[in-house]
Design a protein around this motif. Structure first.
Motif, mmCIF file in Angstrom:
data_model
loop_
_atom_site.group_PDB
_atom_site.id
_atom_site.type_symbol
_atom_site.label_atom_id
_atom_site.label_comp_id
_atom_site.label_asym_id
_atom_site.label_seq_id
_atom_site.Cartn_x
_atom_site.Cartn_y
_atom_site.Cartn_z
ATOM 1 N N VAL A 341 20.367 6.093 19.697
ATOM 2 C CA VAL A 341 19.829 7.441 19.523
ATOM 3 C C VAL A 341 20.898 8.496 19.784
ATOM 4 C CG1 VAL A 341 17.489 6.723 20.102
ATOM 5 C CG2 VAL A 341 18.993 7.569 21.913
ATOM 6 N N ASP A 342 21.893 8.177 20.603
ATOM 7 C CA ASP A 342 22.972 9.127 20.879
ATOM 8 C C ASP A 342 23.990 9.178 19.750
ATOM 9 O OD1 ASP A 342 21.964 9.924 23.295
ATOM 10 O OD2 ASP A 342 23.324 8.730 24.518
ATOM 11 N N LEU A 343 24.489 7.990 19.363
ATOM 12 C CA LEU A 343 25.636 7.905 18.457
ATOM 13 C C LEU A 343 25.305 7.278 17.113
ATOM 14 C CD1 LEU A 343 28.281 6.598 21.048
ATOM 15 C CD2 LEU A 343 27.526 8.950 20.639
ATOM 16 N N GLY A 344 24.061 6.854 16.916
ATOM 17 C CA GLY A 344 23.687 6.252 15.647
ATOM 18 C C GLY A 344 24.223 4.842 15.501
ATOM 19 N N LEU A 345 23.973 4.278 14.328
ATOM 20 C CA LEU A 345 24.428 2.919 14.055
ATOM 21 C C LEU A 345 25.950 2.822 14.069
ATOM 22 C CD1 LEU A 345 23.513 0.054 13.323
ATOM 23 C CD2 LEU A 345 23.615 0.720 10.909
ATOM 24 N N VAL A 346 26.612 3.881 13.662
ATOM 25 C CA VAL A 346 28.088 3.883 13.677
ATOM 26 C C VAL A 346 28.603 3.703 15.102
ATOM 27 C CG1 VAL A 346 30.141 5.265 13.228
ATOM 28 C CG2 VAL A 346 28.240 5.298 11.604
ATOM 29 N N GLY A 347 28.107 4.491 16.030
ATOM 30 C CA GLY A 347 28.545 4.374 17.414
ATOM 31 C C GLY A 347 28.124 3.068 18.046
#
Length: 444
Positions: A341-347
């Motif tokens: 939820v903070d950085l998305g799938l990329v993070g």
């Protein structure tokens, strides 16, 4: 030239073969005391850098000390007097920190995102600094010992409080929890578990002084008592898993590592998304009273977090923004969902790749690496599953230190047996002598 003397190139003056022990060559046929030349400045700078890392490690045992940890980590890298030679884990750590900072651009609350993004950056840079500066067993023991001492001091405060509230009766009452004023009660328990795992890992360094071994061994029951006084279910389960895993991995390290490597990532991903939650509720009821909290509230929170993640699937909503908009007003209490939820799938993929690369490489080194990597996975699993531990400095510090231990353990065994040092055969008189392949620094 005899075995007792050597001739410096460009000079006819024989120099004692053991001059390097107390003196350092300076050129022009002269000698100078060791530590006064360029190498001496580097040695002192490295010592200062390790000292700063010890400060960062000690502060990592305290909540909300991310700014001091960040500053000390950056200063340690700059004072090391060595150009960074980043490996893949270091590149991934910098990429995760940079991505966390970029989420400010699409965040709905810039101030909140900036604060949490700096916490991510603090953890990532501490990871990089430890791997860059702490390149010898002595450095590893110093930095790791600083974190363990910080956690042990926190446990001492818990013991004092437990005696003051009601004596031994309260300390043994499982319905009573003890914490440190101004510090989240779960943070102290999670830190104690992390320090426990780190102490077990540091004990794998062979050939260390007996006093160090005694100190690390004595720290284990102290840290365990901190977990017991906190009564945090996740930490209690983690401690039990670590002890059981440590014993079984001595018998079959590869089997235990494969089990942990398959089970932990699978459960971390599937349980918060809905699979196996009934079994988790059953296990939670089996452990103890509701005074320590229950997992039902976690499951409700995971549902909000999962729904929110699908709305911001790829890039996340911005570091720290989820707790501002969900009805419960807290973080997801699951590492996978929190990063998602903070950085998305990329993070999330970046963090998973970082941890995966480090642990797989350590496990591939030697049986010591298998056991250390497995201990870290098993000890962190309950904390990552139900707690807020995704960007706390203690976990990233332990990962960085443990990433160096298997190589160091092999190195110390080789150092104890000089016959195993690989050196090229001696060349003709006047040729440059071959240097041993085993040095102070280690590959990462």
């Amino acid at each position: 030239m005899t075995s007792q003397t050597r001739v410096r190139l460009g000079s006819r003056t024989p120099v004692p073969a053991r001059a390097g022990v107390g003196f350092a060559p300076t050129g022009g046929g002269t000698v100078a005391p060791a530590g006064t030349g360029r190498g001496g400045w580097r040695t002192r700078a490295t010592t200062l850098a390790v000292g700063l890392l010890c400060v960062a490690a000690f502060q990592a045992s305290s909540a909300n000390a991310w700014l001091i940890v960040l500053q000390a980590s950056v200063a340690a890298i700059l004072l090391s007097c060595r150009l960074p030679r980043p490996r893949l884990p270091d590149v991934l750590a910098v990429a995760v920190a940079s991505w966390a900072q970029l989420t400010v651009l699409w965040s709905s609350d810039v101030a909140q995102t900036h604060s949490v993004a700096l916490a991510y950056t603090s953890a990532c840079l501490l990871f990089v600094a430890v791997r860059h500066v702490a390149t010898t067993p002595r450095h590893l023991l110093a930095v790791g010992g600083a974190y363990i001492v910080g956690c042990a001091l926190a446990v001492w405060r818990l013991v004092i409080e437990a005696r003051g509230v009601g004596g031994q009766a309260s300390a043994m009452d499982m319905a009573v929890r003890f914490g440190i004023e101004g510090t989240n009660i779960n943070f102290t328990a999670y830190s104690s578990v992390t320090a426990f795992v780190l102490a077990l890992g540091l004990l794998k360094i062979r050939g260390q002084r007996r006093l160090v071994t005694i100190g690390l061994t004595a720290a284990l029951p102290v840290l365990a008592s901190g977990v017991f006084l906190n009564r945090t279910k996740g930490a209690l389960v983690a401690l039990l898993l670590v002890v059981v895993y440590a014993l079984l991995s001595e018998l079959s390290p590869r089997t235990m590592w494969l089990t942990a490597a398959a089970a932990v990532p699978t459960l971390l991903l599937t349980v918060p998304l809905g699979l196996g939650q009934s079994a988790l509720v059953w296990a939670d009821d089996l452990i103890g009273s509701a005074a320590t909290g229950d997992v039902l509230s976690r499951i409700e929170l995971w549902r909000y977090a999962s729904s929110y993640w699908w709305d911001v699937l790829w890039v996340g909503g911005g570091a720290g923004t989820f707790e501002l908009w969900n009805p419960l007003g807290i973080r997801p209490h699951n590492a996978v969902l929190a990063v998602a939820v903070d950085l998305g799938l990329v993070g999330l993929l970046g963090v998973v790749a970082l941890f995966g690369v480090v642990l797989v490489r350590r496990a591939a080194r030697c049986p010591v690496g298998l056991r250390v990597a497995g201990l870290f996975l098993v000890g962190g699993f309950p904390l990552w599953l139900t707690g807020v531990w995704e960007f706390e400095r203690g976990s990233w510090l332990a990962l960085a230190l443990l990433s160096m231990l298997p190589v160091q353990a092999v190195g110390r065994r080789m150092a104890a047996d000089p016959g195993r040092l690989a050196t090229p055969p001696p060349g003709p008189v006047g040729a440059r002598a071959g240097a041993p392949l085993l040095g102070g620094a280690v590959p990462r």
